[in-house]
Scaffold this active site. Structure first.
Site, mmCIF file in Angstrom:
data_model
loop_
_atom_site.group_PDB
_atom_site.id
_atom_site.type_symbol
_atom_site.label_atom_id
_atom_site.label_comp_id
_atom_site.label_asym_id
_atom_site.label_seq_id
_atom_site.Cartn_x
_atom_site.Cartn_y
_atom_site.Cartn_z
ATOM 1 N N ASP A 159 9.847 0.913 1.520
ATOM 2 C CA ASP A 159 9.426 1.775 2.637
ATOM 3 C C ASP A 159 10.234 1.453 3.894
ATOM 4 O OD1 ASP A 159 7.170 2.845 1.031
ATOM 5 O OD2 ASP A 159 6.453 0.788 1.194
ATOM 6 N N HIS A 187 1.217 -0.097 0.736
ATOM 7 C CA HIS A 187 2.300 0.708 0.130
ATOM 8 C C HIS A 187 1.635 1.943 -0.480
ATOM 9 C CE1 HIS A 187 5.812 2.003 -1.992
ATOM 10 N NE2 HIS A 187 5.206 1.884 -3.156
#
Ligand code: NAD
Ligand code: LMR
Length: 328
Positions: A159, A187
């Site tokens: 990410d 996440h």
């Protein structure tokens, strides 16, 4: 020759495993003078494919690859592990959230946590990649109470890398110009990519990208939804970029983070930023080459705080969904 480092990898015959293994065996991750012993773990139905992966690794004739053990037995697989990369689990399909996998994947991490505690080396460090990685990491960690909480990590580096790439594209600069990009929380599609504290060429992002509506809107949404976009395009979840991010994470944890930067990884909270102790949450971190520490005192606007609270709330919800897998 140095003593070989032992690296255990679950799901070694899967997509991510296939991308990870040659790079570890080549010396890229642990150093050009560091031999590596691989312990590759699969479930029984994956053992045939794993035998093919082993043939390919042998056919690379890597000078640093000391040995390969392919097994479906967890204690054999984690025996003497200095690093355990927990990748093996089921990926989501289009239309699912990662937490929808908890029912099928969560229980995998009970046995793996217990086996790591029984069989791994005293200095074992663990990175959980299999989704939903924060809560799977929590499950494994809680089932291995003898291993210090600071040794457990779940991956949010993908990410971070995605967010850096998106900011660089918008600003018309290179992604290496983007630093201090923290991913906060889970996440998942609630993660918060913190553009307020990130820098582009050492200056606040807002200087290069004055478009606040984009930063607060499409930027965040696109990073949150990037995994789903890849599944929609490929029909399979990210693998090359995921393997790369896993190796970025290990290399970052094994080195000293420069004082003017930080990286994202989910670690067991020590109560920082008001996050419940023990919850596996992504923070900005710096490593001293052995241990990641949460960077303290990072300021957050009301907007940032509200985004962070949403993702922490989701972690608490996931924790309550797996309470039967967490020893009291
Ligand atoms: P894949 O289906 O290609 O491979 C998974 C492998 O794991 C398979 O070979 C399977 O046999 C094996 N496996 C399943 N259960 C196992 C168990 N109990 N023990 C050992 N091995 C087991 O999947 P993939 O694309 O490699 O993805 C693996 C996981 O990583 C998925 O959960 C995926 O969602 C996750 N992922 C996480 C991130 C992240 O950023 N954290 C990024 C990408 C993928
Ligand atoms: C990703 O972010 O690419 C992975 O977590 C896979 C997924 O399910 O999106």
């Amino acid at each position: 020759m140095k003593t070989p480092i032992v690296v255990s990898i679950t799901g070694a015959a899967g997509q991510i495993g296939y991308s990870l293994l040659p790079r570890i065996a080549s010396g890229l991750v642990f150093g050009s003078d560091q031999p590596v012993s691989l312990r590759l773990i699969e479930i029984e139905p994956g053992m045939k494919a794993l035998a093919g992966v082993v043939m390919e690794l042998n056919d690379c004739a890597f000078p640093l690859l000391e040995s390969i053990e392919a097994t479906s037995d967890l204690d054999t697989g984690f025996d003497g592990a200095n690093w355990a990369l927990l990748v093996g689990s089921v990926p989501r399909k289009a239309g699912m959230e990662r937490k929808d996998l908890l029912g099928i994947n969560g229980k995998i991490f009970v046995g793996q946590g217990q086996a790591i505690e029984r069989s791994a080396a005293d200095d074992v460090r663990v990175l959980v990649v299999g989704n939903p990685c924060n809560t799977n990491c929590l499950i494994a960690m809680k089932n291995a109470p003898g291993i210090p909480a600071e040794r457990w990590h779940a991956m949010t580096r993908l990410d971070e890398n995605r967010a850096k790439s998106a900011l660089a594209e918008k600003a018309g600069c290179h992604n290496r110009d983007v630093t201090r990009l923290a991913i906060w929380g889970n996440h998942s599609s609630t993660l918060y990519p913190d553009f307020e504290n990130a820098l582009i060429n050492g200056e606040p992002v807002s200087k290069s990208i004055p478009d606040t509506a984009w930063l607060e809107g499409d930027f965040i949404k696109n990073v949150q939804q990037r995994g789903a976009a890849i599944i929609a395009a490929r029909g399979l979840s990210s693998a090359a970029s995921a393997a790369h991010a896993a190796l970025d994470t290990v290399m970052t944890l094994n080195s000293v983070t420069p004082a003017d930067d930080w990286h994202s990884v989910a670690v067991a909270s020590d109560g920082s930023y008001g996050v419940e102790e023990g919850l596996v949450c992504s923070f900005p971190t710096r490593s001293n080459s052995h241990k990641a520490s949460i960077v303290q005192g990072v300021p957050m606007s009301e907007f940032g705080k509200s985004k962070f609270q949403l993702t922490v709330n989701e972690l608490l919800e996931e924790k309550s969904m797996v309470s039967d897998l967490l020893p009291k």
